[in-house]
Scaffold this motif. Sequence first.
Motif, PDB file in Angstrom:
ATOM      1  N   MET A   1      20.285 139.558 108.251  1.00  0.00           N
ATOM      2  CA  MET A   1      20.927 139.793 106.954  1.00  0.00           C
ATOM      3  C   MET A   1      20.101 139.105 105.864  1.00  0.00           C
ATOM      4  SD  MET A   1      24.802 138.763 105.779  1.00  0.00           S
ATOM      5  CE  MET A   1      25.593 139.661 107.077  1.00  0.00           C
ATOM      6  N   SER A   2      19.925 139.777 104.742  1.00  0.00           N
ATOM      7  CA  SER A   2      19.151 139.175 103.653  1.00  0.00           C
ATOM      8  C   SER A   2      19.903 137.993 103.049  1.00  0.00           C
ATOM      9  CB  SER A   2      18.872 140.210 102.561  1.00  0.00           C
ATOM     10  OG  SER A   2      20.021 140.386 101.756  1.00  0.00           O
ATOM     11  N   ASN A   3      19.167 137.134 102.384  1.00  0.00           N
ATOM     12  CA  ASN A   3      19.786 136.001 101.702  1.00  0.00           C
ATOM     13  C   ASN A   3      20.843 136.458 100.709  1.00  0.00           C
ATOM     14  OD1 ASN A   3      18.580 133.858 102.945  1.00  0.00           O
ATOM     15  ND2 ASN A   3      17.052 133.536 101.368  1.00  0.00           N
ATOM     16  N   ILE A   4      20.575 137.542 100.011  1.00  0.00           N
ATOM     17  CA  ILE A   4      21.513 138.027  98.997  1.00  0.00           C
ATOM     18  C   ILE A   4      22.810 138.492  99.657  1.00  0.00           C
ATOM     19  CG2 ILE A   4      21.916 139.764  97.209  1.00  0.00           C
ATOM     20  CD1 ILE A   4      18.856 139.642  96.654  1.00  0.00           C
ATOM     21  N   GLU A   5      22.708 139.292 100.714  1.00  0.00           N
ATOM     22  CA  GLU A   5      23.908 139.768 101.406  1.00  0.00           C
ATOM     23  C   GLU A   5      24.723 138.598 101.944  1.00  0.00           C
ATOM     24  OE1 GLU A   5      23.204 142.934 104.331  1.00  0.00           O
ATOM     25  OE2 GLU A   5      21.267 143.193 103.338  1.00  0.00           O
ATOM     26  N   ARG A   6      24.043 137.639 102.547  1.00  0.00           N
ATOM     27  CA  ARG A   6      24.744 136.504 103.135  1.00  0.00           C
ATOM     28  C   ARG A   6      25.381 135.626 102.054  1.00  0.00           C
ATOM     29  NH1 ARG A   6      22.824 132.039 107.255  1.00  0.00           N
ATOM     30  NH2 ARG A   6      24.900 131.391 107.901  1.00  0.00           N
ATOM     31  N   ALA A   7      24.717 135.483 100.924  1.00  0.00           N
ATOM     32  CA  ALA A   7      25.293 134.701  99.818  1.00  0.00           C
ATOM     33  C   ALA A   7      26.585 135.347  99.325  1.00  0.00           C
ATOM     34  CB  ALA A   7      24.295 134.573  98.675  1.00  0.00           C
ATOM     35  N   LYS A   8      26.655 136.664  99.416  1.00  0.00           N
ATOM     36  CA  LYS A   8      27.863 137.373  98.986  1.00  0.00           C
ATOM     37  C   LYS A   8      28.983 137.288 100.022  1.00  0.00           C
ATOM     38  CE  LYS A   8      25.494 140.762  96.077  1.00  0.00           C
ATOM     39  NZ  LYS A   8      25.126 142.188  95.910  1.00  0.00           N
ATOM     40  N   THR A   9      28.623 137.309 101.319  1.00  0.00           N
ATOM     41  CA  THR A   9      29.646 137.399 102.366  1.00  0.00           C
ATOM     42  C   THR A   9      29.997 136.074 103.031  1.00  0.00           C
ATOM     43  OG1 THR A   9      27.984 137.910 104.045  1.00  0.00           O
ATOM     44  CG2 THR A   9      29.023 139.790 102.894  1.00  0.00           C
ATOM     45  N   ASP A  10      29.049 135.140 103.101  1.00  0.00           N
ATOM     46  CA  ASP A  10      29.294 133.883 103.816  1.00  0.00           C
ATOM     47  C   ASP A  10      28.490 132.740 103.190  1.00  0.00           C
ATOM     48  OD1 ASP A  10      30.245 132.102 105.683  1.00  0.00           O
ATOM     49  OD2 ASP A  10      29.036 132.880 107.349  1.00  0.00           O
TER      50      ASP A  10
ATOM     51  N   GLY B   1      29.949 107.025  93.688  1.00  0.00           N
ATOM     52  CA  GLY B   1      29.722 107.690  92.410  1.00  0.00           C
ATOM     53  C   GLY B   1      29.287 109.124  92.605  1.00  0.00           C
ATOM     54  N   MET B   2      29.353 109.890  91.526  1.00  0.00           N
ATOM     55  CA  MET B   2      28.982 111.308  91.557  1.00  0.00           C
ATOM     56  C   MET B   2      27.466 111.464  91.519  1.00  0.00           C
ATOM     57  SD  MET B   2      31.702 113.099  91.864  1.00  0.00           S
ATOM     58  CE  MET B   2      31.071 114.708  91.498  1.00  0.00           C
ATOM     59  N   VAL B   3      26.970 112.393  92.337  1.00  0.00           N
ATOM     60  CA  VAL B   3      25.543 112.673  92.406  1.00  0.00           C
ATOM     61  C   VAL B   3      25.315 114.183  92.438  1.00  0.00           C
ATOM     62  CG1 VAL B   3      25.010 110.541  93.638  1.00  0.00           C
ATOM     63  CG2 VAL B   3      25.491 112.609  94.940  1.00  0.00           C
ATOM     64  N   HIS B   4      24.060 114.564  92.311  1.00  0.00           N
ATOM     65  CA  HIS B   4      23.627 115.937  92.526  1.00  0.00           C
ATOM     66  C   HIS B   4      22.573 115.942  93.619  1.00  0.00           C
ATOM     67  CE1 HIS B   4      25.392 116.885  88.564  1.00  0.00           C
ATOM     68  NE2 HIS B   4      25.591 118.059  89.144  1.00  0.00           N
ATOM     69  N   MET B   5      22.587 117.000  94.413  1.00  0.00           N
ATOM     70  CA  MET B   5      21.565 117.235  95.420  1.00  0.00           C
ATOM     71  C   MET B   5      21.016 118.631  95.196  1.00  0.00           C
ATOM     72  SD  MET B   5      21.877 117.428  99.574  1.00  0.00           S
ATOM     73  CE  MET B   5      21.874 119.214  99.751  1.00  0.00           C
ATOM     74  N   CYS B   6      19.698 118.773  95.157  1.00  0.00           N
ATOM     75  CA  CYS B   6      19.066 120.071  94.946  1.00  0.00           C
ATOM     76  C   CYS B   6      18.257 120.477  96.166  1.00  0.00           C
ATOM     77  CB  CYS B   6      18.146 120.037  93.729  1.00  0.00           C
ATOM     78  SG  CYS B   6      19.038 119.775  92.196  1.00  0.00           S
ATOM     79  N   LEU B   7      18.380 121.744  96.509  1.00  0.00           N
ATOM     80  CA  LEU B   7      17.674 122.341  97.632  1.00  0.00           C
ATOM     81  C   LEU B   7      16.927 123.555  97.105  1.00  0.00           C
ATOM     82  CD1 LEU B   7      17.398 122.966 100.796  1.00  0.00           C
ATOM     83  CD2 LEU B   7      19.449 124.326 100.471  1.00  0.00           C
ATOM     84  N   VAL B   8      15.631 123.642  97.391  1.00  0.00           N
ATOM     85  CA  VAL B   8      14.835 124.764  96.902  1.00  0.00           C
ATOM     86  C   VAL B   8      13.939 125.259  98.035  1.00  0.00           C
ATOM     87  CG1 VAL B   8      13.069 125.506  95.251  1.00  0.00           C
ATOM     88  CG2 VAL B   8      14.801 123.839  94.552  1.00  0.00           C
ATOM     89  N   THR B   9      14.046 126.550  98.350  1.00  0.00           N
ATOM     90  CA  THR B   9      13.111 127.206  99.263  1.00  0.00           C
ATOM     91  C   THR B   9      12.527 128.396  98.510  1.00  0.00           C
ATOM     92  OG1 THR B   9      14.744 128.689 100.271  1.00  0.00           O
ATOM     93  CG2 THR B   9      14.496 126.495 101.269  1.00  0.00           C
ATOM     94  N   ASP B  10      11.751 129.226  99.200  1.00  0.00           N
ATOM     95  CA  ASP B  10      11.114 130.356  98.521  1.00  0.00           C
ATOM     96  C   ASP B  10      12.109 131.296  97.856  1.00  0.00           C
ATOM     97  OD1 ASP B  10       8.580 129.514  99.160  1.00  0.00           O
ATOM     98  OD2 ASP B  10       8.424 130.763 100.949  1.00  0.00           O
ATOM     99  N   ASP B  11      13.215 131.581  98.552  1.00  0.00           N
ATOM    100  CA  ASP B  11      14.150 132.576  98.026  1.00  0.00           C
ATOM    101  C   ASP B  11      15.600 132.096  98.036  1.00  0.00           C
ATOM    102  OD1 ASP B  11      14.425 132.615 100.751  1.00  0.00           O
ATOM    103  OD2 ASP B  11      14.040 134.751 101.006  1.00  0.00           O
TER     104      ASP B  11
END
Length: 165
Positions: A3-12, A70-80
């Motif tokens: 499943m593409s990243n886009i489809e999975r982001a929409k469904t799960d 305390g409140m923090v942010h975590m960032c994750l970046v891959t190609d897509d």
Amino acid sequence: MKMSNIERAKTDPMSQLWDEIDGVHAVMLGSPDHSQHMQPMAPHTAREEKAIWFYSRKSSDLARAAASGGMVHMCLVTDDYHACLDGTLEQIHSPEHIERFWSSMVEAWYREGKSDPDLTMLRLTPRSAAIWASTGSTLAFGWEVAKAITTGDEPDVGYKTNITF
């Protein structure tokens, strides 16, 4: 067929996020002391706890700032795939988690091993996340850009969603 990243982001999106975190060696983690810059840290997921654990030195700026929570942010970046999580960060000395996630890679950072007196764990308990999933296909990306140039519409190369833990 995968499943593409886009489809999975929409469904799960929640499962996808945990899988993406599991698939990286490092994320950028912010400090509860917002005068500090974000720093790279190796995440260890505990899905059943809805938590992400990090090894740290008690003497580090990040651990000292997290000692009072305390409140923090975590960032994750891959190609897509891109995600930004917010939540609470706490310093917790947890022998159970030290043992659970221990590896030769972690051992390289702690001279005295699991009993290193400066070793502690940081627990990020996520509250929410914003996720951006895009196409991994350069052909599809190029098509969308070319189509946008000719039509004047914005290229459709991804999907954005928000989740709450």
